[in-house]
Design a protein around this motif. Structure first.
Motif, PDB file in Angstrom:
ATOM      1  N   GLU A 135      -2.071   2.305  25.710  1.00 14.72           N
ATOM      2  CA  GLU A 135      -1.077   1.929  26.701  1.00 14.72           C
ATOM      3  C   GLU A 135      -0.533   3.122  27.468  1.00 14.72           C
ATOM      4  O   GLU A 135      -0.428   4.227  26.919  1.00 14.72           O
ATOM      5  N   HIS A 143      -1.950  -7.370  25.576  1.00 11.00           N
ATOM      6  CA  HIS A 143      -1.277  -6.483  24.621  1.00 11.00           C
ATOM      7  C   HIS A 143      -0.915  -5.155  25.288  1.00 11.00           C
ATOM      8  O   HIS A 143       0.235  -4.707  25.241  1.00 11.00           O
ATOM      9  N   GLU A 144      -1.886  -4.522  25.925  1.00 12.96           N
ATOM     10  CA  GLU A 144      -1.623  -3.209  26.518  1.00 12.96           C
ATOM     11  C   GLU A 144      -0.649  -3.318  27.695  1.00 12.96           C
ATOM     12  O   GLU A 144       0.141  -2.397  27.928  1.00 12.96           O
ATOM     13  N   HIS A 147       2.866  -3.367  26.567  1.00 11.96           N
ATOM     14  CA  HIS A 147       3.325  -2.029  26.183  1.00 11.96           C
ATOM     15  C   HIS A 147       4.000  -1.278  27.332  1.00 11.96           C
ATOM     16  O   HIS A 147       4.755  -0.335  27.089  1.00 11.96           O
ATOM     17  N   GLU A 177       4.552  -2.190  17.943  1.00 11.95           N
ATOM     18  CA  GLU A 177       3.258  -2.862  17.897  1.00 11.95           C
ATOM     19  C   GLU A 177       3.365  -4.340  17.510  1.00 11.95           C
ATOM     20  O   GLU A 177       2.645  -5.172  18.035  1.00 11.95           O
ATOM     21  N   TYR A 199       1.056  -4.564  12.797  1.00  9.77           N
ATOM     22  CA  TYR A 199       0.596  -5.393  13.926  1.00  9.77           C
ATOM     23  C   TYR A 199       0.656  -6.875  13.533  1.00  9.77           C
ATOM     24  O   TYR A 199       1.406  -7.654  14.116  1.00  9.77           O
TER      25      TYR A 199
HETATM   26 ZN   LIG Z   1      -0.502  -1.582  20.810  1.00  5.83          ZN
END
Ligand SMILES: [Zn+2]
Length: 663
Positions: free
Chosen positions: A306, A335-336, A339, A369, A440
């Motif tokens: 990220e 997900h990224e 971030h 995370e 996670y």
């Molecule tokens: Zn991550």
């Protein structure tokens, strides 16, 4: 370019860190005098050699140089110092050593005996700059993140932290660097870095020129440079994910083949929806433009990293062209992207370090995370990259994995975050006992628990979306880091829905209890159960990974790849396979006297279910062969979520798309 002035809060955190740091003197708040220049020659992708020339303005006297060691997003001292070779440093100036005209003098450097990432040297009188020249031998196969393959004959992924040294004593935000790269002829590139050729707008630069040669970028802080990787390749595409929007978002693709660059209309729409759904969720944005820098290759490493205004995303070549690969990897970009808000703009205080050579603390990674994993998967479903069913199938797999973690008896979840700085580099075997980076997956379950609790306590009037909006939705357009503590998270949750959130979270972080925190699933009106048929998503993931996952029946996972067929990748601690003496690294050769065939394994499990005889497995362990008996009669077992009749389907509410908000 945004104001790059540190907030008082950041300074306070930075000084607190420095008091504990072994690095040395506190960092002055003033800027580094002079501009570093950095030239990276990327014209040799075939040999994977990145050639670097760097100029650092200096005064005479003792100087300490750092090579970045603690890499943001990797949460580890994972800098690639072992790839730095051929380092020669020369001093430059008109009057080196009292008046003699001399253009360059070699300066001997000495590595710090306690820290391999630190160099000490003495700048001769009269010198005004140092020139460093070295080669970064770009990593070969087998590593994680930036330590994985980043150069192929068709692709290069450049992380600036791998190709520079910087002077000690100054915050990364206060050092200015002007960088340029030389690319192979005909290649194109993308980066969030503002470039001279595109300085009229702040968008990511795209070099459409067919000519080789240097591309010059605008001077930026060292922090922004390292936060702005570059991808380049022979096969390239750039796709607008926010047509007409005031804040541009693009999908930049490099691939092994042109045919891997094609999206279907549905894929394009789903990724455009991701942008509008993220805006609706967070409220504010912490970038002036955003670029998904997406590498599609069988030959590079596979991961996501990220950044504030971009993400370095690397997956399989056929991500867009093979439906199984698409569903298996569909959650990576969301997900990224999350971030950018959770991890870059707002960052746990222990990870908001002033330089790359101050140790990072991972204690809040279950937020950094874990919440990103939760929100990323939710956005993957809200945007339509996954269907509701695919979202539930993924959640079932996550829940089952965490529900088979006997390692919880010795290590609580908090300890996995505390040890994060080494956990990305431990082997994958015995994962149920090690627990590794469980912050996670178990973090995702905890945040579902939080979300559904808010929904329940508020009778459906509020949700975790309100927390997200309040916590991340401030300072629109700013990407100056706002650090946070555990107490800040608790305070923000209480602002949305009064509750004993500190007790709620600590009881889940510090516990050794089993089962896993599955209350969020139950409160959603669903239950984790097991079927004799794997879900489509479960099968897709196994296919993409070349593995057969029998974790919940025999208690093992094995390779189906041609070059390691039958090799045990993992054995679940205390499972039937464990009790029989099997271990990761052994190879399964035969079952019940017949050559092992992964497509017939369920038949063997069903046969054992119908009888009382143990399953005989012939296994190879290095040069030895042994037959072991696995006493298992439960049949095939694959995780799924089943609807609990008569309850509210809160999971449907969680993943329902939000109404888009005006740009
Ligand atoms: Zn991550």
């Amino acid at each position: 370019m945004p104001p790059l002035v540190r907030t008082l809060t950041v300074l306070a955190v930075a000084s607190a860190w420095l008091c504990r740091s072994a690095i040395g003197a506190p960092l002055p708040g003033h800027p580094y005098p002079g501009v570093l220049t950095l030239s990276v020659d990327l014209t040799d992708p075939g040999q994977k050699i990145f050639r670097v020339h760097e100029h650092i303005p200096v005064r005479s006297g003792d100087v300490t140089l750092y090579y970045p060691k603690w890499i943001p997003g990797e949460h580890s001292p994972s800098g690639t110092i072992d790839g730095v070779t051929g380092l020669i440093i020369t001093a430059h100036g008109d009057k080196i050593d009292g008046g003699q005209i001399e253009s360059a003098r070699r300066v001997e450097w000495r590595r710090d005996p306690d820290d391999m990432f630190t160099l000490h040297l003495s700048v001769p009188p009269g010198a005004t700059s140092l020139q460093l020249q070295f080669q970064l031998l770009s990593p070969g196969a087998g590593g994680e993140f930036g330590q994985s393959v980043s150069a192929t004959p068709d692709i290069e992924d450049l992380e600036w932290n791998q190709v520079l040294f910087y002077p000690a004593g100054y915050a990364a935000r206060r050092i200015t660097v002007r960088a340029d790269v030389s690319l192979p002829a005909g290649w194109r590139y993308a980066t969030a870095l503002p470039g001279v050729s595109a300085s009229a707008n702040a968008n990511a630069t795209v070099n459409a020129s067919a000519n080789a040669g240097a591309v010059y970028f605008d001077p930026v802080s060292l922090e922004q440079l390292i936060d702005s990787p570059l991808i380049a390749g022979r096969h390239f595409a750039r796709i607008d994910l926010a047509p007409g929007a005031a804040v541009p978002v693009h999908l930049d693709l490099v691939a092994d083949h042109d045919s891997d660059l094609k999206l279907t209309d549905a894929q394009l729409q789903a990724h455009r929806n991701l942008v509008t759904q993220a805006k609706a969720l967070f409220g504010a944005r912490h970038y002036q433009h955003y670029d998904f820098l997406f590498t599609l290759s069988q030959n590079t490493g596979h991961f996501g990293l990220e950044h504030s205004q971009s993400s370095d995303d690397r997956l399989y070549a056929r991500f867009f062209t093979d439906p199984d690969t698409y569903v298996a990897g569909g959650g990576l970009l969301p997900h990224e992207y999350v971030h950018s808000w959770n991890g870059k703009f707002r960052r746990p205080a222990g990870l908001a370090t002033p330089t790359y050579n101050v140790p990072m603390r991972g204690e809040l990674l279950w937020v950094y995370e874990g919440l990103t994993e939760y929100l990323g998967d939710v956005l993957t479903a809200r945007s339509g990259i996954w269907t509701a069913e695919q979202y539930r199938e993924r959640l079932a797999a996550t829940a089952a994995g965490m529900d088979h973690r006997p390692g919880r008896s010795w290590r609580n979840l908090q300890d996995t975050a505390d040890e994060a700085q080494v956990l990305y580099y431990v082997p994958n075997d015995w994962s149920s006992w090690r627990r590794s980076v469980d912050y996670y997956d178990e973090g995702e379950l905890i945040w579902l628990d939080v979300d559904t609790t808010i929904r329940e306590l508020s009778a459906g009037r509020r949700s975790l979306d309100d927390f997200v909006h309040a916590f991340y939705g401030t300072d629109d357009g700013s990407f100056i880091v706002k650090p946070y503590s555990f107490e800040d998270v608790v305070r923000a949750l209480n602002g949305v829905q009064p509750n004993d959130w500190a007790g709620f979270l600590r009881s889940r972080l510090d516990t050794h209890a089993t089962p896993a925190p599955l209350a969020g699933i139950t409160r959603s009106g669903w239950a984790l159960s097991y079927s004799d048929q794997p879900s489509a998503s479960f099968k897709a993931r196994s296919k993409v990974r070349n593995e057969l996952d029998l974790s919940y029946s025999l208690g093992l996972t094995l390779s189906t790849a041609a070059d390691s067929y039958g090799k045990l990748l993992d054995v679940l601690w205390n499972s039937p396979a464990f009790a029989a003496g099997l271990a990761p690294g052994m190879t399964l050769l035969a079952i019940n006297g017949r050559k092992f065939d992964d497509e017939r394994i369920d038949e063997e499990l069903k046969a054992a279910q119908a009888g009382s005889a143990a399953i005989e497995i012939l296994a190879q362990n290095l040069d030895s062969y042994a037959t072991v008996r696995v006493d298992y009669h439960g049949g095939p077992m694959y995780p799924q979520l089943t609807r609990v009749a008569g309850t509210v389907d809160r999971l449907a509410d969680v993943i329902a798309p939000k109404a888009p908000v005006p740009d």
